[in-house]
Motif scaffolding. Structure first.
Motif, PDB file in Angstrom:
ATOM      1  N   THR A 100       1.246  17.129  18.102  1.00  0.00           N
ATOM      2  CA  THR A 100       0.806  15.799  17.702  1.00  0.00           C
ATOM      3  C   THR A 100       1.958  15.075  17.019  1.00  0.00           C
ATOM      4  OG1 THR A 100      -1.434  16.630  17.360  1.00  0.00           O
ATOM      5  CG2 THR A 100      -0.900  14.490  16.410  1.00  0.00           C
ATOM      6  N   ILE A 101       2.175  13.833  17.387  1.00  0.00           N
ATOM      7  CA  ILE A 101       3.215  13.017  16.771  1.00  0.00           C
ATOM      8  C   ILE A 101       2.564  12.037  15.801  1.00  0.00           C
ATOM      9  CG2 ILE A 101       5.042  11.324  17.170  1.00  0.00           C
ATOM     10  CD1 ILE A 101       5.499  12.554  19.882  1.00  0.00           C
ATOM     11  N   PHE A 102       3.045  12.020  14.571  1.00  0.00           N
ATOM     12  CA  PHE A 102       2.536  11.109  13.566  1.00  0.00           C
ATOM     13  C   PHE A 102       3.634  10.108  13.220  1.00  0.00           C
ATOM     14  CE2 PHE A 102       0.525  15.209  12.860  1.00  0.00           C
ATOM     15  CZ  PHE A 102      -0.826  14.878  12.833  1.00  0.00           C
ATOM     16  N   LEU A 103       3.270   8.866  13.141  1.00  0.00           N
ATOM     17  CA  LEU A 103       4.187   7.847  12.652  1.00  0.00           C
ATOM     18  C   LEU A 103       3.903   7.610  11.180  1.00  0.00           C
ATOM     19  CD1 LEU A 103       6.302   5.593  13.124  1.00  0.00           C
ATOM     20  CD2 LEU A 103       4.372   4.069  13.527  1.00  0.00           C
ATOM     21  N   ASN A 104       4.882   7.881  10.333  1.00  0.00           N
ATOM     22  CA  ASN A 104       4.732   7.633   8.903  1.00  0.00           C
ATOM     23  C   ASN A 104       5.220   6.239   8.514  1.00  0.00           C
ATOM     24  OD1 ASN A 104       3.795  10.356   8.427  1.00  0.00           O
ATOM     25  ND2 ASN A 104       5.910  11.014   8.686  1.00  0.00           N
ATOM     26  N   GLU A 105       6.283   5.785   9.155  1.00  0.00           N
ATOM     27  CA  GLU A 105       6.803   4.445   8.878  1.00  0.00           C
ATOM     28  C   GLU A 105       7.822   4.073   9.943  1.00  0.00           C
ATOM     29  OE1 GLU A 105       8.977   1.804   5.338  1.00  0.00           O
ATOM     30  OE2 GLU A 105       8.639   3.948   5.066  1.00  0.00           O
ATOM     31  N   ALA A 106       7.873   2.799  10.290  1.00  0.00           N
ATOM     32  CA  ALA A 106       8.917   2.245  11.150  1.00  0.00           C
ATOM     33  C   ALA A 106       9.063   0.788  10.753  1.00  0.00           C
ATOM     34  CB  ALA A 106       8.564   2.376  12.625  1.00  0.00           C
ATOM     35  N   SER A 107      10.142   0.438  10.078  1.00  0.00           N
ATOM     36  CA  SER A 107      10.240  -0.903   9.515  1.00  0.00           C
ATOM     37  C   SER A 107      11.673  -1.405   9.508  1.00  0.00           C
ATOM     38  CB  SER A 107       9.693  -0.927   8.079  1.00  0.00           C
ATOM     39  OG  SER A 107      10.488  -0.120   7.230  1.00  0.00           O
ATOM     40  N   ILE A 108      11.790  -2.723   9.413  1.00  0.00           N
ATOM     41  CA  ILE A 108      13.071  -3.406   9.296  1.00  0.00           C
ATOM     42  C   ILE A 108      12.985  -4.374   8.129  1.00  0.00           C
ATOM     43  CG2 ILE A 108      14.730  -4.906  10.451  1.00  0.00           C
ATOM     44  CD1 ILE A 108      13.588  -3.938  13.112  1.00  0.00           C
ATOM     45  N   SER A 109      14.023  -4.412   7.295  1.00  0.00           N
ATOM     46  CA  SER A 109      14.047  -5.299   6.133  1.00  0.00           C
ATOM     47  C   SER A 109      15.325  -6.122   6.138  1.00  0.00           C
ATOM     48  CB  SER A 109      13.977  -4.491   4.831  1.00  0.00           C
ATOM     49  OG  SER A 109      12.805  -3.706   4.776  1.00  0.00           O
ATOM     50  N   PHE A 110      15.197  -7.369   5.685  1.00  0.00           N
ATOM     51  CA  PHE A 110      16.328  -8.267   5.540  1.00  0.00           C
ATOM     52  C   PHE A 110      16.335  -8.805   4.115  1.00  0.00           C
ATOM     53  CE2 PHE A 110      14.931  -8.434   9.934  1.00  0.00           C
ATOM     54  CZ  PHE A 110      16.101  -8.139  10.618  1.00  0.00           C
ATOM     55  N   PHE A 111      17.478  -8.745   3.456  1.00  0.00           N
ATOM     56  CA  PHE A 111      17.601  -9.154   2.067  1.00  0.00           C
ATOM     57  C   PHE A 111      18.365 -10.467   1.982  1.00  0.00           C
ATOM     58  CE2 PHE A 111      18.152  -4.473   2.418  1.00  0.00           C
ATOM     59  CZ  PHE A 111      16.866  -4.121   2.012  1.00  0.00           C
ATOM     60  N   GLY A 112      17.748 -11.456   1.366  1.00  0.00           N
ATOM     61  CA  GLY A 112      18.381 -12.751   1.214  1.00  0.00           C
ATOM     62  C   GLY A 112      18.339 -13.229  -0.222  1.00  0.00           C
ATOM     63  N   GLY A 113      18.947 -14.352  -0.471  1.00  0.00           N
ATOM     64  CA  GLY A 113      18.988 -14.878  -1.828  1.00  0.00           C
ATOM     65  C   GLY A 113      17.627 -15.300  -2.346  1.00  0.00           C
ATOM     66  N   THR A 114      16.722 -15.664  -1.434  1.00  0.00           N
ATOM     67  CA  THR A 114      15.401 -16.131  -1.869  1.00  0.00           C
ATOM     68  C   THR A 114      14.340 -15.044  -1.826  1.00  0.00           C
ATOM     69  OG1 THR A 114      14.873 -16.849   0.396  1.00  0.00           O
ATOM     70  CG2 THR A 114      15.909 -18.466  -1.081  1.00  0.00           C
ATOM     71  N   GLY A 115      14.672 -13.881  -1.240  1.00  0.00           N
ATOM     72  CA  GLY A 115      13.679 -12.826  -1.191  1.00  0.00           C
ATOM     73  C   GLY A 115      13.981 -11.800  -0.116  1.00  0.00           C
ATOM     74  N   THR A 116      13.039 -10.869   0.075  1.00  0.00           N
ATOM     75  CA  THR A 116      13.181  -9.787   1.048  1.00  0.00           C
ATOM     76  C   THR A 116      12.093  -9.910   2.108  1.00  0.00           C
ATOM     77  OG1 THR A 116      14.116  -8.280  -0.609  1.00  0.00           O
ATOM     78  CG2 THR A 116      13.186  -7.291   1.377  1.00  0.00           C
ATOM     79  N   PHE A 117      12.512  -9.916   3.363  1.00  0.00           N
ATOM     80  CA  PHE A 117      11.579  -9.950   4.489  1.00  0.00           C
ATOM     81  C   PHE A 117      11.492  -8.556   5.086  1.00  0.00           C
ATOM     82  CE2 PHE A 117      10.862 -10.214   9.068  1.00  0.00           C
ATOM     83  CZ  PHE A 117       9.678 -10.935   9.118  1.00  0.00           C
TER      84      PHE A 117
END
Length: 477
Positions: A100-117
């Motif tokens: 069985t394959i479990f996905l715990n997390e898969a994400s992308i983040s971008f850091f800018g002067g006004t915040g984090t996406f």
């Protein structure tokens, strides 16, 4: 998770990684992928930008009251973390010996002067409680073995978009959009099935039988009205009754489609620090993850009630005492509490503290969590909030005492939970040992008790007393 679902997630992550690899200039991101890929994946670039870590574990669980019932599983977890100055990508997957394959997390983040996406399949934990939370509502919970795993392990990753804005020096405001809704996993069979799920299953079967009888009578009457014989009418009516039951006797048959964009969820969480006090405020608009049963003209449906939640939390340190608390109001469309298909409004809370005791390395942790249900008296058996004792409160006390020995390489403890209204309880010892060479050992035992006839949350598992051992090997590049 299906093979196609896993491939979709992998494609999503690789697409995001290619976006991160692209060279940034004053106009944004260029499409010159080749040169950046080459520079990043030299031995020096790979070492500095990509981190790979994980663990391999083997766990065995045996049950005291059933020698033939054992659980054994070997699992590997692999974490990829790729970072640049203004962005990062994370992927965390697990593969078990059960293939069985479990996905715990898969994400992308971008850091800018006004915040984090941030976007991807995420697990969000909101609230100051210590693994007890009452307004952490963005992820569904897997209750297949919910008494036992770590809190984070019970959360299912959910596709969401998050934007975090810094406020003042220590504060932040996080805004989250979840484009779809996923119910909790709450099995109605097996050794960890709960009486709530079993009662819902029995009620569905009872209502389905009544509705199927009405379908039979209507079909029989129609055939007789058209001049059919008793035998032909009965045979036709039986076919219609069987067809109805085949599609109306399980939770899966009756559940509404929750994959629609109409089932989107929204949440915000603001936290800030004022002196020694950490304060937070939360708001959520979505749906109850536990279903209720609707009956309309012989048609059964499992629906998920609209839910709005507003809450607040706090944390503060006073000398030895690290205090914490959360409180939230759950608002539904059943203000009067007289709609059997909609959950009543309720107030939920959790509060407690932990403290290092002046004896060895002892730590004492205590939390109390509770619920008050409005208008919970005089409900009919068909009401989603019905309980035979007409109780409008639920209170649970959690206590944990631990001690660290041998330069913190060995931790011993005991944990207990007590359910006040039902006199239900869990108690069991804990041990964690650092064996060196990246090896560690975790062991625990749990014993369950209470008043079984009173639908006690814990007494229903009285035959599941168990012990388990888990050996873990961790690694990192």
């Amino acid at each position: 998770m299906s093979r196609q679902g896993f491939l979709n997630i992998l494609f999503f992550l690789l697409a995001g990684l290619s976006f991160l690899f692209a060279e940034e200039n004053g106009d944004g991101f260029t499409s010159d992928f080749t040169s950046d890929f080459t520079s990043d994946f030299t031995s020096e670039g790979l070492e500095s930008n990509l981190e790979i870590s994980g663990e391999v574990s083997s766990e065995y669980r045996g049950y005291f009251k059933n020698d033939s019932l054992t659980d054994s599983i070997t699992e590997g977890e692999l974490k990829f973390h790729y970072s640049k100055e203004d962005s990062e990508a994370v992927m965390d997957i697990s593969v078990s010996s059960e293939q069985t394959i479990f996905l715990n997390e898969a994400s992308i983040s971008f850091f800018g002067g006004t915040g984090t996406f941030e976007t991807g399949f995420l697990k969000k934990v909101w609230g100051k409680g210590d693994k007890l939370h009452i307004f952490n509502l963005l992820n569904p919970i897997d209750r297949s073995d919910f008494i036992n795993p770590d809190y984070l392990d019970t959360l299912e990753p959910e596709l969401m978009v998050s934007y975090t804005i810094p406020v003042r020096q220590m504060g932040q405001l996080e805004l989250v959009y979840v484009p779809r809704f996923t119910p909790d996993i709450n099995p109605s069979s097996g050794i960890w099935s709960t009486f709530q799920a079993e009662n819902l299953k029995e009620y569905i079967e009872s209502e389905a039988s009544s509705a199927a009888l009405a379908v039979y009578e209507e079909a029989y009457s129609q055939m007789k009205a058209n001049g059919s014989s008793d035998e032909s009418a009965a045979a036709y009516a039986s076919i219609q009754q069987t067809a109805f039951l085949s599609g109306h006797t399980s939770i899966e048959d009756l559940s509404e489609n929750t994959e629609s964009w109409e089932k989107s969820q929204f949440g915000l969480y603001y936290t800030d620090t004022f002196g020694i006090l950490d304060l937070g405020f939360s708001a959520y608009s979505g749906y109850y993850r536990s279903p209720s049963l609707a009956v309309d003209d012989e048609e059964l449906r499992l629906i998920y009630n609209a839910l709005r939640v507003i809450g607040s939390d706090f944390g503060a340190v006073f000398g030895r005492f690290n205090t914490r608390g959360e409180i939230a109001y759950y608002l539904t469309d059943d203000f009067k509490g007289d709609d059997p298909e909609i959950y009543n409004n309720r107030l939920k809370w959790v509060a407690g503290f932990d403290a290092d005791l002046p004896l060895a390395n002892l730590n004492f942790n205590i939390q109390e969590t509770g619920t008050y249900i409005f208008n919970a008296k005089n409900l009919t058996v068909s009401d989603v909030d019905f309980n035979k004792n007409e109780q409008d409160t639920e209170n649970l006390l959690v206590v944990k005492i631990t001690d660290k020995l041998n330069h913190d390489r060995l931790e011993l403890g005991i944990r207990g939970l007590f359910h006040f209204e039902k006199n239900g309880w869990i108690i069991g010892p804990l041990v964690t040992a650092d064996l060196g060479d990246n090896l560690s050992l975790e062991g625990e035992s749990r014993f369950f008790g209470g008043e079984v006839d009173d639908e006690s949350l814990f007494a229903q598992f009285k035959d599941n007393d168990y012990f388990q051992l888990k050996i873990i090997y961790t690694f990192a590049n």
